[in-house]
Every structure is written in C-alpha cells, then in structure tokens.
Design a protein around this motif. Structure first.
Motif, short mmCIF file in Angstrom:
data_model
loop_
_atom_site.label_atom_id
_atom_site.label_comp_id
_atom_site.label_asym_id
_atom_site.label_seq_id
_atom_site.Cartn_x
_atom_site.Cartn_y
_atom_site.Cartn_z
N GLU A 281 -6.94 -12.20 -21.99
CA GLU A 281 -7.76 -12.59 -23.15
C GLU A 281 -9.24 -12.34 -22.89
N GLN A 282 -9.66 -12.49 -21.64
CA GLN A 282 -11.06 -12.29 -21.32
C GLN A 282 -11.50 -10.83 -21.37
N VAL B 70 0.97 -17.38 -14.30
CA VAL B 70 1.05 -16.79 -15.63
C VAL B 70 -0.09 -17.28 -16.51
N LEU B 71 -0.46 -18.54 -16.41
CA LEU B 71 -1.61 -19.02 -17.19
C LEU B 71 -2.88 -18.26 -16.79
N ASP B 72 -3.04 -18.03 -15.50
CA ASP B 72 -4.19 -17.25 -15.05
C ASP B 72 -4.17 -15.84 -15.63
N HIS B 73 -3.00 -15.21 -15.66
CA HIS B 73 -2.91 -13.84 -16.17
C HIS B 73 -3.11 -13.79 -17.68
N ILE C 209 -0.01 -5.45 -24.03
CA ILE C 209 1.36 -5.53 -23.51
C ILE C 209 1.49 -6.69 -22.53
N LEU C 210 0.53 -6.81 -21.61
CA LEU C 210 0.62 -7.86 -20.61
C LEU C 210 0.39 -9.25 -21.21
N ARG C 211 -0.40 -9.32 -22.27
CA ARG C 211 -0.57 -10.63 -22.94
C ARG C 211 0.72 -11.07 -23.61
N VAL C 212 1.46 -10.11 -24.20
CA VAL C 212 2.75 -10.45 -24.81
C VAL C 212 3.75 -10.89 -23.74
N VAL D 38 -10.57 -4.31 -14.88
CA VAL D 38 -10.38 -4.20 -13.43
C VAL D 38 -10.08 -5.57 -12.83
N THR D 39 -10.82 -6.58 -13.27
CA THR D 39 -10.58 -7.94 -12.78
C THR D 39 -9.17 -8.40 -13.12
N ALA D 40 -8.73 -8.10 -14.34
CA ALA D 40 -7.37 -8.47 -14.74
C ALA D 40 -6.34 -7.80 -13.83
#
Length: 260
Positions: free
Chosen positions: A187-188, A179-182, A144-147, A86-88
């Motif tokens: 990852e978290q 993008v670094l934040d995302h 998917i979003l990490r890629v 949810v935070t992501a």
C-alpha cells in the motif's frame, strides 16, 4: 493493471490468472489423499496437539507462497523504479525467508510433505512479473501482491483462532505479522487500485485443481531453501531439536518462470 482474456474467456491480469490467488483454494495435499472436505477433520495426533486438514493445508500454503513471492521480491529489488517498490521487495525476501525456515522446521515434526515449486497459477504470476518492465512492473507487483496477501490474511486469522496444534498456532502468529507487514508495504507504494483489489479478493473464479496445486517433489530431490538476506530482520520459529538447515538442501530458486 492490464486485463485480457484467453480463447476460453478466462480473465487474466497482466497475463497471469488473477482472481484465485496464492493457494487459498488449495485442493489436495502433497502425498496425501483428501477423503473429506471437512477442514476440521483430525488427520494425526501429535505431541503438539491434534493436526487437522486445515492445519496441514495452512503449512503448505505458507511454503507455496514463499516459493513465488520470494523470487518476486528479488525482482522488485532489481527492477523496481521507485524506492517504495524496492523496499517492498526487500520485505518480501526477508519475511518469506523466515516463514520458509519455520515451515521447513515444523513440517517434518508434523509429517507434512512440502512442495519445492509453487503452483502453476503462482508460477504464472512470476512469469508475468518477470516479463514486465518499468512502471508496469511496479504496478502489477503492488496489485498482485496486495491481492494475494489480503486474501490469505483471513485464512491466517481463522487458523490462529481454531487450531489446537501449538506448532501451527505459532506459525500462524508469525504469518499474521509478516503478511500484515507485506500488505502495508504494498500500500505504501501508492500503486494499489483498491477497487480492483477488493473485487478480486471477494470474487474468486473457479480454477482447476491442477492450476492451484504445487507439484509434489520427486523422491530424493533436495529441499529448496529460501536463504535470509544478510541484513535480515525477521526470525523463524525457535523450536529445540529442529534445525532449520541441513545437508542435502538446495539453494533458493532464482526469479525465473520455472521456479517461481
């Protein structure tokens, strides 16, 4: 993550085309014919510095990314089964709303046409996540979003280090931080399969240009706006004389297969 193949043998992850992600291989700009494959070719001289093909492509990529990742963030807030997911989702909404405002602010200043819909491939990601439920949604979203964010991270760095256009440089600064934040919040979640993610980032397949290119907006269509959340922490670029919103603009797309 779930893997499957269609009749033609194309690899899918969770039902969506997986390996060439976001718009990194963006082949053609909206309303403009590509006559060169040299991204350093100057296509316009502006008061903020020369604008190259790569500069223009980058602004469109950032806009297109928000058009599907913002609705995915909305899904994560509603469907995520853990606090981290949810935070992501909230970070996706917050960051892409601010990036979108910046894109809409500088695009007319640089005479760049922006899409109102993501590419067919990107909409495929939204379709997959829209159909997912429970833990499968959590896992597919995080991977998917990490890629996608990991892939475009390198593009941002290249634009930031090479552009001579001050508006594009400022957008790259903002995109880099967002993008670094995302990447970090994905990852978290604890759900990222790094072996698969890194393979997908470094081994993209060839896909048709039509899969990777957002459709141009019809003439006279109101510009889609991704509104910031009430508790927004990210801010768009501040540029005098260029309002973020104006008359004739449409609200943000709902998290549906047709507007992702």
């Amino acid at each position: 993550m779930r893997f499957s193949r269609n009749a033609a043998g194309t690899l899918f992850v969770g039902g969506a085309l997986s390996l060439t992600l976001v718009a990194l291989a963006y082949p053609g700009m909206l309303g403009v014919s590509n006559v060169s494959s040299d991204g350093s070719r100057v296509i316009a001289q502006t008061q903020w510095g020369p604008l190259t093909e790569s500069d223009r492509d980058f602004v469109v990529k950032v806009r297109a990314a928000g058009l599907w990742e913002y609705p995915v963030g909305q899904m994560a807030v509603k469907k995520g089964t853990t606090k981290a997911v949810v935070t992501a989702g909230r970070h996706l909404i917050d960051g892409h709303a601010a990036l979108d405002a910046s894109c809409r602010k500088i695009a007319p200043m640089l005479n760049i046409t922006l899409p109102n819909l993501a590419s067919p491939q990107q909409q495929g990601f939204v379709n997959t996540l829209n159909a997912d439920t429970g833990k499968q949604f959590d896992s597919d979203m995080a991977n998917i979003l990490r890629v996608t964010h990991g892939s475009i991270f390198n593009t941002i760095a290249k634009i930031r280090s090479t552009t001579k256009n001050t508006l594009v440089r400022e957008l790259a600064n903002q995109a880099n931080a967002t993008v670094l934040d995302h990447i970090t919040v994905m990852e978290q979640t604890g759900l990222v399969n790094f072996d698969q993610v890194l393979f997908q980032q470094t081994t993209p397949p060839k896909l048709p240009a039509t899969d990777l290119t957002p459709p141009p907006p019809p003439a006279g269509q109101p510009e889609v706006v991704l509104p910031p959340p009430p508790n927004a922490t990210s801010s768009p670029l501040v540029i005098d004389g260029s309002p973020v919103t104006g008359p004739g603009q449409a609200p943000a797309p709902a998290p549906s297969p047709t507007t992702g």
